[in-house]
Scaffold this motif. Sequence first.
Motif, mmCIF file in Angstrom:
data_model
loop_
_atom_site.group_PDB
_atom_site.id
_atom_site.type_symbol
_atom_site.label_atom_id
_atom_site.label_comp_id
_atom_site.label_asym_id
_atom_site.label_seq_id
_atom_site.Cartn_x
_atom_site.Cartn_y
_atom_site.Cartn_z
ATOM 1 N N LEU A 84 -3.478 12.080 -52.131
ATOM 2 C CA LEU A 84 -4.779 11.836 -51.506
ATOM 3 C C LEU A 84 -5.863 11.712 -52.571
ATOM 4 O O LEU A 84 -6.746 10.850 -52.475
ATOM 5 C CB LEU A 84 -5.127 12.973 -50.541
ATOM 6 C CG LEU A 84 -4.287 13.083 -49.276
ATOM 7 C CD1 LEU A 84 -4.606 14.388 -48.540
ATOM 8 C CD2 LEU A 84 -4.512 11.885 -48.373
ATOM 9 N N GLY B 60 -11.679 17.129 -45.270
ATOM 10 C CA GLY B 60 -10.852 15.961 -44.952
ATOM 11 C C GLY B 60 -9.417 16.141 -45.410
ATOM 12 O O GLY B 60 -8.468 15.840 -44.671
ATOM 13 N N TYR B 61 -9.237 16.656 -46.603
ATOM 14 C CA TYR B 61 -7.892 16.909 -47.111
ATOM 15 C C TYR B 61 -7.186 17.939 -46.237
ATOM 16 O O TYR B 61 -6.017 17.787 -45.915
ATOM 17 C CB TYR B 61 -7.946 17.429 -48.553
ATOM 18 C CG TYR B 61 -8.194 16.394 -49.623
ATOM 19 C CD1 TYR B 61 -9.046 15.315 -49.422
ATOM 20 C CD2 TYR B 61 -7.606 16.503 -50.859
ATOM 21 C CE1 TYR B 61 -9.287 14.389 -50.415
ATOM 22 C CE2 TYR B 61 -7.843 15.580 -51.864
ATOM 23 C CZ TYR B 61 -8.684 14.527 -51.642
ATOM 24 O OH TYR B 61 -8.912 13.616 -52.626
ATOM 25 N N LEU C 158 -5.989 16.361 -43.033
ATOM 26 C CA LEU C 158 -4.795 15.536 -43.218
ATOM 27 C C LEU C 158 -3.560 16.379 -43.512
ATOM 28 O O LEU C 158 -2.489 16.129 -42.967
ATOM 29 C CB LEU C 158 -5.025 14.525 -44.342
ATOM 30 C CG LEU C 158 -5.976 13.391 -43.987
ATOM 31 C CD1 LEU C 158 -6.307 12.564 -45.224
ATOM 32 C CD2 LEU C 158 -5.384 12.512 -42.901
ATOM 33 N N LEU D 245 -0.296 16.413 -40.971
ATOM 34 C CA LEU D 245 1.006 15.950 -41.450
ATOM 35 C C LEU D 245 1.983 17.124 -41.545
ATOM 36 O O LEU D 245 1.586 18.232 -41.890
ATOM 37 C CB LEU D 245 0.847 15.263 -42.805
ATOM 38 C CG LEU D 245 -0.035 14.025 -42.780
ATOM 39 C CD1 LEU D 245 -0.282 13.523 -44.194
ATOM 40 C CD2 LEU D 245 0.581 12.933 -41.934
#
Length: 160
Positions: free
Chosen positions: A92, A69-70, A73, A77
């Motif tokens: 995060l 998930g990190y 993201l 970005l």
Amino acid sequence: MDYPLLTVLLAGFVGTTALIAALYAIQWPQIKQGDMVRAVGSMLTRSKKKSLPVGLAVIYFGGFLFAFGYAALVGILPVAGVASTFLLGAGLGTAHGVVIGLLLVAAFETEHPLIRFMPGGAGITMVMSYTAIHAVYGAIVGAVLSTIADHTRYFPVFFR
């Protein structure tokens, strides 16, 4: 950013190992029941004896999932470089820690099968501790992703 599967798994492993080490370190100053590994394991096994391997498995599995998930993201970005990815990971991790901390304290307060792991008034201290520990996890995951990744693309390869 191009994150091959092994890079994300490495980030999850290193970050989770640091998270577990920090969870054990907070027990030294007697912060109430910081042994989250056994607390999570015994929530599932209902026994302190069998809780360590189950707790480790659950926390490492979660650490690997959150690393993906990190990475997603960070890949979406527009960040470039170690410092910005490190800081994004820490941010995060902070948000992740607040949510996880609140959920665990709420669950353990009323539902934990072992009295030893019921927070009993130390809830906010535990949430703050878990928030800081998860910020470290996020920063480490971000740092590993940024130092190993190919910065020529901005989307994780495992989503293509």
